[in-house]
Design an enzyme around this catalytic site. Structure first.
Site, PDB file in Angstrom:
ATOM      1  N   LYS A 103      70.165 -16.143  89.730  1.00 36.40           N
ATOM      2  CA  LYS A 103      71.073 -17.174  90.254  1.00 36.40           C
ATOM      3  C   LYS A 103      70.866 -18.504  89.510  1.00 36.40           C
ATOM      4  O   LYS A 103      69.860 -18.680  88.807  1.00 36.40           O
ATOM      5  CB  LYS A 103      70.822 -17.359  91.749  1.00 36.40           C
ATOM      6  CG  LYS A 103      69.424 -17.862  92.078  1.00 36.40           C
ATOM      7  CD  LYS A 103      69.165 -17.864  93.578  1.00 36.40           C
ATOM      8  CE  LYS A 103      67.732 -18.265  93.877  1.00 36.40           C
ATOM      9  NZ  LYS A 103      67.427 -18.218  95.318  1.00 36.40           N
ATOM     10  N   ARG A 158      68.117 -19.800 108.144  1.00 39.61           N
ATOM     11  CA  ARG A 158      69.153 -20.134 107.170  1.00 39.61           C
ATOM     12  C   ARG A 158      70.332 -19.197 107.418  1.00 39.61           C
ATOM     13  O   ARG A 158      71.237 -19.555 108.159  1.00 39.61           O
ATOM     14  CB  ARG A 158      68.585 -20.008 105.749  1.00 39.61           C
ATOM     15  CG  ARG A 158      69.507 -20.575 104.695  1.00 39.61           C
ATOM     16  CD  ARG A 158      68.815 -20.772 103.353  1.00 39.61           C
ATOM     17  NE  ARG A 158      68.379 -19.519 102.728  1.00 39.61           N
ATOM     18  CZ  ARG A 158      67.774 -19.464 101.548  1.00 39.61           C
ATOM     19  NH1 ARG A 158      67.527 -20.583 100.867  1.00 39.61           N
ATOM     20  NH2 ARG A 158      67.396 -18.306 101.041  1.00 39.61           N
ATOM     21  N   HIS A 205      63.717 -13.221 104.187  1.00 35.39           N
ATOM     22  CA  HIS A 205      63.302 -14.195 103.169  1.00 35.39           C
ATOM     23  C   HIS A 205      62.217 -15.102 103.728  1.00 35.39           C
ATOM     24  O   HIS A 205      62.327 -15.593 104.847  1.00 35.39           O
ATOM     25  CB  HIS A 205      64.513 -15.023 102.728  1.00 35.39           C
ATOM     26  CG  HIS A 205      64.256 -15.893 101.543  1.00 35.39           C
ATOM     27  ND1 HIS A 205      63.882 -15.388 100.318  1.00 35.39           N
ATOM     28  CD2 HIS A 205      64.313 -17.238 101.387  1.00 35.39           C
ATOM     29  CE1 HIS A 205      63.727 -16.392  99.456  1.00 35.39           C
ATOM     30  NE2 HIS A 205      63.973 -17.519 100.081  1.00 35.39           N
ATOM     31  N   ARG A 214      61.728  -9.520  94.880  1.00 33.67           N
ATOM     32  CA  ARG A 214      62.806 -10.338  94.310  1.00 33.67           C
ATOM     33  C   ARG A 214      62.241 -11.575  93.605  1.00 33.67           C
ATOM     34  O   ARG A 214      62.336 -12.689  94.112  1.00 33.67           O
ATOM     35  CB  ARG A 214      63.766 -10.798  95.424  1.00 33.67           C
ATOM     36  CG  ARG A 214      64.312  -9.688  96.307  1.00 33.67           C
ATOM     37  CD  ARG A 214      65.379 -10.235  97.264  1.00 33.67           C
ATOM     38  NE  ARG A 214      64.931 -11.344  98.055  1.00 33.67           N
ATOM     39  CZ  ARG A 214      64.471 -11.266  99.314  1.00 33.67           C
ATOM     40  NH1 ARG A 214      64.444 -10.111  99.953  1.00 33.67           N
ATOM     41  NH2 ARG A 214      64.071 -12.360  99.948  1.00 33.67           N
ATOM     42  N   TYR A 235      67.795 -50.363  80.677  1.00 38.27           N
ATOM     43  CA  TYR A 235      68.487 -50.941  81.840  1.00 38.27           C
ATOM     44  C   TYR A 235      67.503 -51.502  82.857  1.00 38.27           C
ATOM     45  O   TYR A 235      66.457 -50.899  83.122  1.00 38.27           O
ATOM     46  CB  TYR A 235      69.309 -49.860  82.562  1.00 38.27           C
ATOM     47  CG  TYR A 235      70.522 -49.392  81.825  1.00 38.27           C
ATOM     48  CD1 TYR A 235      71.563 -50.266  81.493  1.00 38.27           C
ATOM     49  CD2 TYR A 235      70.663 -48.051  81.481  1.00 38.27           C
ATOM     50  CE1 TYR A 235      72.687 -49.808  80.830  1.00 38.27           C
ATOM     51  CE2 TYR A 235      71.786 -47.587  80.827  1.00 38.27           C
ATOM     52  CZ  TYR A 235      72.803 -48.469  80.497  1.00 38.27           C
ATOM     53  OH  TYR A 235      73.908 -48.022  79.852  1.00 38.27           O
ATOM     54  N   MET A 266      71.759 -42.405  80.763  1.00 40.59           N
ATOM     55  CA  MET A 266      72.532 -41.172  80.909  1.00 40.59           C
ATOM     56  C   MET A 266      72.349 -40.248  79.703  1.00 40.59           C
ATOM     57  O   MET A 266      72.274 -39.031  79.851  1.00 40.59           O
ATOM     58  CB  MET A 266      74.022 -41.497  81.097  1.00 40.59           C
ATOM     59  CG  MET A 266      74.836 -40.271  81.479  1.00 40.59           C
ATOM     60  SD  MET A 266      76.596 -40.608  81.605  1.00 40.59           S
ATOM     61  CE  MET A 266      76.669 -41.618  83.059  1.00 40.59           C
ATOM     62  N   ASP A 267      72.246 -40.844  78.500  1.00 39.85           N
ATOM     63  CA  ASP A 267      72.249 -40.022  77.284  1.00 39.85           C
ATOM     64  C   ASP A 267      71.024 -40.227  76.397  1.00 39.85           C
ATOM     65  O   ASP A 267      70.901 -39.554  75.378  1.00 39.85           O
ATOM     66  CB  ASP A 267      73.490 -40.371  76.438  1.00 39.85           C
ATOM     67  CG  ASP A 267      74.729 -40.490  77.301  1.00 39.85           C
ATOM     68  OD1 ASP A 267      75.059 -39.491  77.955  1.00 39.85           O
ATOM     69  OD2 ASP A 267      75.321 -41.590  77.359  1.00 39.85           O
TER      70      ASP A 267
HETATM   71  C1  LIG Z   1      66.123 -17.554  95.184  1.00 41.26           C
HETATM   72  C2  LIG Z   1      65.752 -16.362  95.975  1.00 41.26           C
HETATM   73  C3  LIG Z   1      64.680 -15.548  95.581  1.00 41.26           C
HETATM   74  C4  LIG Z   1      63.745 -15.900  94.444  1.00 41.26           C
HETATM   75  O1  LIG Z   1      62.841 -16.896  94.860  1.00 41.26           O
HETATM   76  P1  LIG Z   1      61.640 -17.387  93.927  1.00 41.26           P
HETATM   77  O2  LIG Z   1      60.837 -18.274  94.782  1.00 41.26           O
HETATM   78  O3  LIG Z   1      62.269 -18.096  92.776  1.00 41.26           O
HETATM   79  O4  LIG Z   1      60.916 -16.162  93.483  1.00 41.26           O
HETATM   80  C5  LIG Z   1      64.454 -14.380  96.297  1.00 41.26           C
HETATM   81  N1  LIG Z   1      65.236 -14.046  97.345  1.00 41.26           N
HETATM   82  C6  LIG Z   1      66.264 -14.816  97.763  1.00 41.26           C
HETATM   83  C7  LIG Z   1      67.071 -14.387  98.933  1.00 41.26           C
HETATM   84  C8  LIG Z   1      66.547 -15.996  97.105  1.00 41.26           C
HETATM   85  O5  LIG Z   1      67.556 -16.765  97.529  1.00 41.26           O
END
Ligand SMILES: *Cc1c(COP(=O)(O)O)cnc(C)c1O
Length: 369
Positions: free
Chosen positions: A40, A138, A167, A223, A267, A315-316
């Site tokens: 992601k 969540r 999670h 994951r 700045y 910014m740049d």
């Molecule tokens: C982002 C995410 C992960 C990965 O989390 P990390 O801490 O980067 O390993 C795993 N499961 C879900 C549902 C997530 O949203």
């Protein structure tokens, strides 16, 4: 021609080999559990299509993303692996999930019914992972209400429950009490299947923190996100898996000058020296995702030496105080890499390495090595 010759003097270098090595290290660490690489947020800034394609060719069995749109980008790039979309599913998106053969997160009977009807309409079977909330608050059905959802999920004939997941909110902490409590709640929900003599769908809860700190949480699938990119999720976690950072951020000196005392830099005039100093300009700014919070706090590496940022990040561009150090126009400047970790930058900016990486935006060309 060097691939960086054609682009602006600022780029991110991504080692796909390091990502594959981290994937292998995670696999070795989790034994029989399967590994779902999380790509992601543009693969945590590393480039979603390139990373996904490399991992697919490297043998990854599936991928995880947050949004429908991210998964569609992967499908359009020819990624054929099973993809789980973690985020919530809006009713109007269901036909698109099905058309692209994506796995949805389902956390209510109502949503399962809608998915079932949408799948029936196109004479196919939709695949879902049931999402159980064990303490993150969540998305997901609360663990204490999950049984009804699991029961109902058995009756939708156009829905295949491919997985069930939760999670962690605190798996990267030194104190694992709440993570252990979440895991216990999840395991209690999962008893539903053996109790009824049913085969469990794929069970998963471990993110990077869980992978590193809670072996008992690995279950059928893990994951990993941040650790795939060679970065530990926090400073608290033990380094139970050896990782290689995959990303470095490089730029070049584009201007050199001597700044006199009484002449503030950048700045807001927040920085000046009481003696003449050498100052160089680097063509990267918060418009690239290099935090303005690094003003007067961050450091970069030039010619093997660390030097501090002088004045505000623009910014740049931003300026660096060399004191009496040496640098010439065209010299390499390292913002991340050469001993500066994403965690270091996060500490200076008052954030976490996740945000440092995902904040590097599309204005910064990615070069793959
Ligand atoms: C982002 C995410 C992960 C990965 O989390 P990390 O801490 O980067 O390993 C795993 N499961 C879900 C549902 C997530 O949203």
């Amino acid at each position: 021609m060097n691939p960086t010759d054609a682009i602006r003097p600022a780029h991110v270098e991504v080692s796909l080999g390091a990502i594959a090595q981290n994937y292998d290290a995670i696999r070795a660490h989790v034994g029989t559990a399967s590994v779902m690489p999380v790509v992601k947020a543009n693969a945590y800034g590393h480039g979603i299509v390139e990373v996904a394609r490399h991992l697919m060719n490297h043998g990854a069995p599936c991928l995880g993303v947050a949004l429908l749109e991210e998964a569609v980008v992967l499908r359009q790039a020819g990624i054929t692996l099973p993809i789980l979309v973690f985020g919530g599913v809006a009713t109007r998106q269901i036909p698109q999930f099905i058309a692209h053969d994506l796995m949805m997160a389902a956390s209510s009977i109502d949503k399962l019914r809608q998915i079932d009807e949408a799948a029936a309409a196109v004479k196919t079977k939709a695949r879902v992972h049931l999402k159980i909330d064990t303490g993150m608050e969540r998305i997901g059905v609360h663990w204490y209400n999950a049984e009804k959802l699991l029961e109902a999920s058995l009756s939708f004939i156009n829905v295949e429950v491919a997985g069930i997941y939760s999670h962690f909110a605190n798996s990267d902490a030194a104190d694992l009490t709440s993570a252990r409590e979440q895991l216990a709640r999840f395991l209690e929900v999962l008893e539903f299947y053996p109790k009824r003599g049913l085969q469990s769908p794929q069970r998963h809860i471990a993110n990077s923190g869980g992978i590193l700190q809670l072996p008992e949480s690995h279950l059928d699938l893990v994951r990993p996100g941040i650790m795939l990119y060679g970065v530990y999720p926090s400073k608290e976690v033990p380094h139970t898996v050896t990782l290689q950072p995959a990303l470095s951020w490089k730029s070049q000196v584009v201007y050199f000058k001597v700044v006199q005392p009484g002449s503030p830099v950048s700045y807001g005039a927040t920085w000046q020296s009481d003696h003449p100093v050498r100052v160089v300009t680097v063509p990267v700014g918060y418009g690239d995702g290099y935090f303005r919070a690094l003003s007067n706090r961050g450091q970069v590496v030039i010619r093997g030496q660390r030097h501090p940022i002088a004045g505000r990040v623009c910014m740049d561009q931003f300026m660096v105080n060399l004191e009496w150090g040496t640098a010439y126009n065209g010299d390499a400047v390292t913002l991340i890499g050469d001993g500066i970790s994403a965690q270091d930058v996060a500490d200076w900016a008052g954030t976490i390495p996740y945000e440092v990486l995902t904040n590097i935006n599309s204005r910064v060309p990615r070069v793959y090595v």
